[in-house]
Structures are given as structure tokens and as C-alpha cells.
Design an enzyme around this catalytic site. Structure first.
Site, PDB file in Angstrom:
ATOM      1  N   GLU A 117      57.764  41.259  67.265  1.00  0.00           N
ATOM      2  CA  GLU A 117      56.314  41.361  67.067  1.00  0.00           C
ATOM      3  C   GLU A 117      55.870  40.659  65.658  1.00  0.00           C
ATOM      4  O   GLU A 117      56.334  40.743  64.838  1.00  0.00           O
ATOM      5  CB  GLU A 117      56.004  42.790  66.843  1.00  0.00           C
ATOM      6  CG  GLU A 117      54.650  43.093  66.826  1.00  0.00           C
ATOM      7  CD  GLU A 117      54.236  44.683  66.873  1.00  0.00           C
ATOM      8  OE1 GLU A 117      54.985  45.339  66.192  1.00  0.00           O
ATOM      9  OE2 GLU A 117      53.395  45.072  67.659  1.00  0.00           O
ATOM     10  N   LYS A 150      49.067  62.067  57.092  1.00  0.00           N
ATOM     11  CA  LYS A 150      49.356  60.957  55.979  1.00  0.00           C
ATOM     12  C   LYS A 150      49.063  59.691  56.603  1.00  0.00           C
ATOM     13  O   LYS A 150      49.732  59.162  57.391  1.00  0.00           O
ATOM     14  CB  LYS A 150      51.070  61.034  55.738  1.00  0.00           C
ATOM     15  CG  LYS A 150      51.001  60.165  54.327  1.00  0.00           C
ATOM     16  CD  LYS A 150      52.465  59.472  54.254  1.00  0.00           C
ATOM     17  CE  LYS A 150      52.448  58.171  55.262  1.00  0.00           C
ATOM     18  NZ  LYS A 150      51.660  57.141  54.613  1.00  0.00           N
ATOM     19  N   CYS A 190      48.919  46.578  68.339  1.00  0.00           N
ATOM     20  CA  CYS A 190      50.378  46.982  68.962  1.00  0.00           C
ATOM     21  C   CYS A 190      50.245  46.537  70.353  1.00  0.00           C
ATOM     22  O   CYS A 190      51.370  46.224  71.004  1.00  0.00           O
ATOM     23  CB  CYS A 190      50.735  48.288  68.868  1.00  0.00           C
ATOM     24  SG  CYS A 190      49.387  49.792  69.384  1.00  0.00           S
ATOM     25  N   GLU A 226      54.454  55.886  68.806  1.00  0.00           N
ATOM     26  CA  GLU A 226      53.553  54.885  69.206  1.00  0.00           C
ATOM     27  C   GLU A 226      53.945  53.709  68.396  1.00  0.00           C
ATOM     28  O   GLU A 226      53.803  53.607  67.245  1.00  0.00           O
ATOM     29  CB  GLU A 226      52.199  55.481  69.197  1.00  0.00           C
ATOM     30  CG  GLU A 226      51.557  54.739  70.309  1.00  0.00           C
ATOM     31  CD  GLU A 226      51.068  53.091  70.065  1.00  0.00           C
ATOM     32  OE1 GLU A 226      51.926  52.061  70.114  1.00  0.00           O
ATOM     33  OE2 GLU A 226      50.042  53.162  69.245  1.00  0.00           O
ATOM     34  N   GLY A 228      55.719  55.879  52.970  1.00  0.00           N
ATOM     35  CA  GLY A 228      56.533  56.245  53.954  1.00  0.00           C
ATOM     36  C   GLY A 228      57.990  56.902  53.125  1.00  0.00           C
ATOM     37  O   GLY A 228      58.414  57.836  53.558  1.00  0.00           O
TER      38      GLY A 228
HETATM   39  P1  NAD Z   1      54.882  50.741  58.785  1.00  0.00           P
HETATM   40  O1  NAD Z   1      55.641  51.484  60.137  1.00  0.00           O
HETATM   41  O2  NAD Z   1      55.746  50.867  57.565  1.00  0.00           O
HETATM   42  O3  NAD Z   1      53.952  51.871  58.443  1.00  0.00           O
HETATM   43  C1  NAD Z   1      53.062  52.715  59.314  1.00  0.00           C
HETATM   44  C2  NAD Z   1      53.141  54.269  58.452  1.00  0.00           C
HETATM   45  O4  NAD Z   1      54.018  54.770  58.385  1.00  0.00           O
HETATM   46  C3  NAD Z   1      52.343  54.290  57.214  1.00  0.00           C
HETATM   47  O5  NAD Z   1      51.563  55.478  56.875  1.00  0.00           O
HETATM   48  C4  NAD Z   1      53.645  54.355  56.218  1.00  0.00           C
HETATM   49  O6  NAD Z   1      53.325  54.863  55.050  1.00  0.00           O
HETATM   50  C5  NAD Z   1      54.620  55.245  57.162  1.00  0.00           C
HETATM   51  N1  NAD Z   1      56.037  55.155  57.157  1.00  0.00           N
HETATM   52  C6  NAD Z   1      56.564  53.920  56.777  1.00  0.00           C
HETATM   53  N2  NAD Z   1      58.131  54.032  56.803  1.00  0.00           N
HETATM   54  C7  NAD Z   1      58.385  55.474  57.028  1.00  0.00           C
HETATM   55  C8  NAD Z   1      59.175  56.596  57.117  1.00  0.00           C
HETATM   56  N3  NAD Z   1      60.429  55.996  56.755  1.00  0.00           N
HETATM   57  N4  NAD Z   1      59.190  57.720  57.396  1.00  0.00           N
HETATM   58  C9  NAD Z   1      57.626  58.381  57.408  1.00  0.00           C
HETATM   59  N5  NAD Z   1      56.636  57.487  57.309  1.00  0.00           N
HETATM   60  C10 NAD Z   1      56.930  56.112  57.238  1.00  0.00           C
HETATM   61  O7  NAD Z   1      54.366  49.559  59.088  1.00  0.00           O
HETATM   62  P2  NAD Z   1      54.133  48.437  58.143  1.00  0.00           P
HETATM   63  O8  NAD Z   1      54.977  48.243  57.145  1.00  0.00           O
HETATM   64  O9  NAD Z   1      52.798  48.907  57.260  1.00  0.00           O
HETATM   65  O10 NAD Z   1      53.757  47.257  59.048  1.00  0.00           O
HETATM   66  C11 NAD Z   1      55.106  46.541  59.278  1.00  0.00           C
HETATM   67  C12 NAD Z   1      55.001  46.267  60.741  1.00  0.00           C
HETATM   68  O11 NAD Z   1      54.745  47.445  61.830  1.00  0.00           O
HETATM   69  C13 NAD Z   1      54.028  45.222  61.107  1.00  0.00           C
HETATM   70  O12 NAD Z   1      54.464  43.737  61.097  1.00  0.00           O
HETATM   71  C14 NAD Z   1      53.910  45.627  62.658  1.00  0.00           C
HETATM   72  O13 NAD Z   1      54.888  44.750  63.461  1.00  0.00           O
HETATM   73  C15 NAD Z   1      54.143  46.949  62.864  1.00  0.00           C
HETATM   74  N6  NAD Z   1      53.026  47.751  63.025  1.00  0.00           N
HETATM   75  C16 NAD Z   1      52.813  48.425  64.286  1.00  0.00           C
HETATM   76  C17 NAD Z   1      51.723  49.317  64.380  1.00  0.00           C
HETATM   77  C18 NAD Z   1      51.262  49.744  65.803  1.00  0.00           C
HETATM   78  O14 NAD Z   1      50.209  50.213  65.982  1.00  0.00           O
HETATM   79  N7  NAD Z   1      52.293  50.007  66.771  1.00  0.00           N
HETATM   80  C19 NAD Z   1      50.801  49.463  63.297  1.00  0.00           C
HETATM   81  C20 NAD Z   1      51.037  48.958  62.170  1.00  0.00           C
HETATM   82  C21 NAD Z   1      52.221  47.952  61.960  1.00  0.00           C
END
Ligand code: NAD
Length: 475
Positions: free
Chosen positions: A379, A171, A280, A246, A204
Site C-alpha cells: 500500500e 483516541k 484504504c 479495518e 499509538g
Molecule cells: P497507524 O496505523 O500507525 O495509525 C493509525 C492510528 O493508530 C493512530 O491513531 C495511531 O496513533 C494509532 N496507533 C499506531 N500504532 C498503534 C499501536 N501499536 N497501538 C494502538 N494504536 C496505535 O497509521 P500511520 O502510521 O499514520 O500510517 C501508516 C500507514 O498506514 C499508511 O502508509 C497507510 O498505508 C496506512 N493507513 C491506513 C489507513 C486505513 O484507513 N486503512 C489509514 C491511515 C493509514
């Protein structure tokens, strides 16, 4: 380039979603809709997991040599379609063409090539006298990835999962799904057995939660926010599945006084701004001694002010922030930095000159940031650097470790041994000495709230393997 993300790839076929929900895909350089993504639901997830479960029995029996052939065939097509993958990434998350072609898309090739290298010699069996320790595929995996380095994060999961003999449901981020569509087309093209790789789009709350709670999923591999990592861990707990995370970071970059500031500070600033700060492992806290603060502040401000910002199809150094929600969060954090009393050395909350449309943010540097400020703790995930000061090296290490994260870090010193001694005291999964590059064969991952697993190379492969002890084998 893939035109949209409105179908799912399940059991070797492109299928229509069960759920009718759709969401616009917005080009962050123009704020215009350019495609749609389907948001799947529980039925779609059940179908995909059933396919992966049915395929597992057969695929797990493939020999490493057979899996190598499959990975090599996929990698050849990933190389062939690198330009298209770069174009998709550039459009969906705003990476400038040079970054998309030079780093974002090729990161997929890098991880497939590395896992091929690892699999050539990897021992799936180990002998301890009359005991044989077998490394077997963990089973059906749910792979959930974000939008910031989309192909990188997909490849770091799909390549080792295939190498291990696992089957999977991917996904990708609902905000940047098109590069994943291209990878699914490639896997279909090379004739992977039906059900080994499945792709379901969604958010998500819908697809993400359904995957992580599902009893037939043996492992979740997730990259993204710490918030989602916590939610996933809770959701997965009842079924005791393996969860590899991660997550975010707030990494410190310690510059010791014997380093050459005229090269180190500009390199450090440019490192943070790469990919518009959306990495990240970005080293977003720059630690310099109090006595060298002024010099560092001036160099950092000059470097940030010279970084050009523009649409993804321009020659600008950095593109827009990838999506509206993230853009608003970055602006909010910049405003917070000002209201908390940090010294604004470059950039700020307004749009860069001449860029009134698109999610563009000025490369921003704050000075005199402390660990109790929000911008020193959380972050930001945007082109924002915080400069902090220390009185001696032990205080620098203390400040570096004074965070709930522990993903990356840096140490700069003319004395490599001294730099290494500092690196050894950082509670973090990776440390770069004097700006050394990442190593695709070394483990990528973090301590504390930055996660609990390791990706890349043989360490990434081991994440997808179970250990089985077979006692009483012939000596
Ligand atoms: P997020 O963690 O919400 O989304 C990342 C992925 O996880 C997406 O595919 C999303 O659909 C999925 N997801 C979200 N909630 C979920 C849940 N409860 N269960 C399963 N899957 C879920 O990230 P975001 O909202 O797009 O970004 C928010 C913050 O996350 C950013 O401000 C940044 O700080 C951080 N971020 C970190 C990374 C990294 O590489 N570590 C990458 C993107 C964002």
C-alpha cells in the site's frame, strides 16, 4: 473551529492531561505549526476507562428510543457544525475545501443518519421457540482512528457504539485530532451522560497501547495500518477482548475489453487520486488486457497530468499528503517504482511546479507493473496508480487476488452479468461494478490482511453487540 487538542474529555468534563507531553500540529499545505496536541499516558487512559466503565451499567439500560434521541441530538449538531468540522479537517490533513466540505465532513452526518435509520427498526431480541436471543452492548470500547478520513472513521465507530449502548474512549489520530474535539464538544453540548463518551489524545505507543491492553476494555475498534493492527491484536490477546480491524488495501480494478476505455480509464484514475490517494479502499492496481495497454496508458497519463495539486484553501483537485512521514514514504515508493523498472507514465518524485513548500506530490502513474514489484504489492497511500496487464480474464482474477490484502475492487464491463461473475471470484470485502458508489447501508471492511470486522449500517451496529441466549422463556 477547535483551536487545539490539549485537553481531554473525561467523565463529562474537559480536563488537563496527567502527562505533560505535547506535539505540534503541522499544516501539510504550509509545513507551519498551527496548534498543539497533548500526548496522554497510562494515567489518562486509566481515568477515561474508569469513567466509561462506571457509566456502562446505566447507559446499557437505556432503551433504543432513548439512544435514538441522543443520536438525533448529536447528528443535528454535527450538521450544524459541518463547516467547522470541514475547516478543521482541511487544516489538519490537507483536504481541499471542496473535498472537506463535500465529502470528508459530511461523511460524519452520513454515518450518524444511517445508524439512526437502522436503530429505528433494529430487533435487539429474537425468539426461537422458548429461547430468547438477546443482543446486548459489548461493554467499554476503545476506538482508535487514523488521519486520512478522520470524521468518517470516528463516526463509523462512535455512532454504532452509542446505538448499541456501549460506553467508549476515543483516541483519534495524534496527527489530525481537531475534528474529534468538535465531536466531543457536541456530545458534551447535548448532555450525554458523563462517562459514556470520553476523548483522550495521544500516540499509538502511549495511549494506543494502554487502551488495547487494558483489562477493563471489552472491545477495540481500530482503523489504520496493518502494522498497527497486528500490534493491537497481540496487545489485546491476553485479555481476550473483541478486536475489530479495518486495515490497508491494494485493491484491483479490472477493466474488461468490452468497457468504454475513454470514460472508464479517466474515471478510474480520478478515483485513485481522490484525497491525494490516501484512502484504504483506493483501487490502486488498474488491470487491463495486454492488447489494450497502450490505449489505457495514454488515457491514464493524460488524466493524471490534468489533475491539479494545490494547498487545501485552493480550488485544486487534490491537496498535499497529510503529514511528513507519509510524504516521505510516498516519495520513496515512487523512487522504488522507477528503480524496479516500472514505466513512469506521469508524475514522478519531484514536487509539482511552483509548490516548493508543503507535502505535495505529483499525480503519478506507473505502467507495466508486476505483482513482484514493491509498488505492485505494498500500500502506497498516495496519488500513485500502477497499471498491470493480463492475457485473459482468469489471469486478471488471479492477479487481482495475488495480494495479502482484500479490501475493495472494481470490475468494468458493458455486460453487467459478466462483471458480476468476475466480482464473485475476487477475495475482497467490496467490489464496485462499473464505478458504482459506496452504499452506507452495506458492510465496509475486508478479507485477509485488510481486517476482520465490518463497519457501516446494521453490520457496523452488530459489531458492538454480544449475543445472549436465554432458554426457557414463556412460549
Ligand atoms: P497507524 O496505523 O500507525 O495509525 C493509525 C492510528 O493508530 C493512530 O491513531 C495511531 O496513533 C494509532 N496507533 C499506531 N500504532 C498503534 C499501536 N501499536 N497501538 C494502538 N494504536 C496505535 O497509521 P500511520 O502510521 O499514520 O500510517 C501508516 C500507514 O498506514 C499508511 O502508509 C497507510 O498505508 C496506512 N493507513 C491506513 C489507513 C486505513 O484507513 N486503512 C489509514 C491511515 C493509514
Amino acid at each position: 473551529m477547535a483551536q487545539d487538542a490539549t485537553r481531554f474529555y473525561i467523565n463529562g468534563e474537559w480536563v488537563s492531561p496527567h502527562s505533560a507531553a505535547r506535539q505540534d500540529l503541522i499544516n501539510p499545505s504550509t509545513e507551519e505549526v498551527f496548534a498543539e496536541v497533548a500526548l496522554g499516558g497510562g494515567e489518562d487512559v486509566n481515568r477515561a476507562i474508569a469513567a466509561a466503565k462506571a457509566a456502562f451499567h446505566g447507559f446499557a439500560k437505556w432503551s433504543p428510543a432513548e439512544r435514538l434521541d441522543l443520536l438525533k441530538a448529536i447528528n443535528a449538531k454535527v450538521i450544524e457544525r459541518n463547516g467547522e468540522i470541514a475547516e478543521a479537517i482541511s487544516t489538519e490533513m490537507g483536504a481541499p475545501t471542496a473535498l472537506a466540505c463535500g465529502a470528508q465532513a459530511p461523511s460524519g452526518i452520513q454515518h450518524f443518519s444511517e445508524i439512526i435509520r437502522v436503530l429505528e427498526t433494529f430487533d435487539f431480541e429474537e425468539r426461537l421457540g422458548t429461547t430468547i436471543v438477546r443482543r446486548e452492548p459489548v461493554g467499554v470500547c476503545a476506538l482508535i482512528t487514523p488521519w486520512n478520513w478522520p470524521m468518517n472513521q470516528i463516526a463509523t465507530k462512535v455512532a454504532p457504539a452509542l446505538a448499541a449502548g456501549c460506553t467508549m474512549v476515543l483516541k483519534p489520530s495524534e496527527l489530525a485530532p481537531l475534528d474529534a474535539v468538535i465531536l466531543a464538544e457536541i456530545i458534551d453540548d447535548v448532555g450525554a451522560p458523563a462517562g459514556v463518551f470520553n476523548l483522550v489524545h495521544g500516540d499509538g505507543a502511549g495511549v494506543g497501547s494502554a487502551l488495547t491492553a487494558h483489562a477493563d476494555v471489552d472491545m477495540v475498534s481500530f482503523t489504520g495500518s496493518t502494522r498497527a493492527g497486528v500490534a493491537i491484536s497481540h496487545n489485546a490477546a491476553a485479555t481476550i477482548k473483541r478486536v475489530a480491524l479495518e486495515l490497508g488495501g491494494k485493491s484491483a480494478n479490472i477493466v474488461l475489453d468490452d468497457a468504454d476505455f475513454s470514460t472508464v480509464i479517466p474515471a478510474s484514475v480520478r478515483g485513485v487520486m481522490l484525497n491525494s490517494g490516501q484512502s484504504c479502499n483506493a483501487q490502486t492496481r488498474l488491470l487491463v488486457s495486454e492488447s489494450r495497454y497502450q490505449e489505457a496508458a495514454e488515457l491514464a497519463a493524460a488524466t493524471a497530468s490534468a489533475i491539479t495539486v494545490g494547498p487545501s484553501d485552493s480550488n485544486a483537485d487534490i491537496g498535499p499528503i497529510a503529514n511528513k512521514a507519509q510524504y516521505e514514504r510516498v516519495l520513496e515508493m515512487i523512487e522504488k517504482g522507477v528503480s524496479e523498472g516500472a514505466e513512469l507514465l506521469a508524475g514522478g518524485a519531484g514536487p509539482p511546479d511552483g509548490l516548493d513548500r508543503g507535502y505535495f506530490v505529483k499525480p503519478t502513474v506507473f505502467g507495466r507493473v508486476t505483482s513482484d514489484m514493491k509498488i505492485g504489492r505494498e500500500e502506497i497511500f498516495g496519488p500513485v496508480l500502477s497499471i498491470m496487464t493480463y492475457s485473459d480474464v482468469s489471469e486478471a482474477i488471479e492477479i487481482a487476488n495475488d495480494t495479502e490484502y482484500g479490501l475493495s475492487g472494481g470490475v468494468w464491463s458493458a455486460d453487467q452479468t459478466r462483471a458480476y461473475e468476475v466480482a464473485a471470484q475476487l477475495r475482497t470485502g467490496m467490489v464496485h461494478l462499473n464505478g458504482a458508489s459506496l452504499d452506507p447501508s452495506a458492510p465496509f471492511g475486508g478479507y485477509k490482511k485488510s481486517g476482520n470486522g465490518r463497519e457501516w449500517g446494521k453490520y457496523g451496529l452488530e459489531e458492538f453487540l454480544e449475543l445472549k441466549s436465554v432458554y426457557g422463556a414463556n412460549a
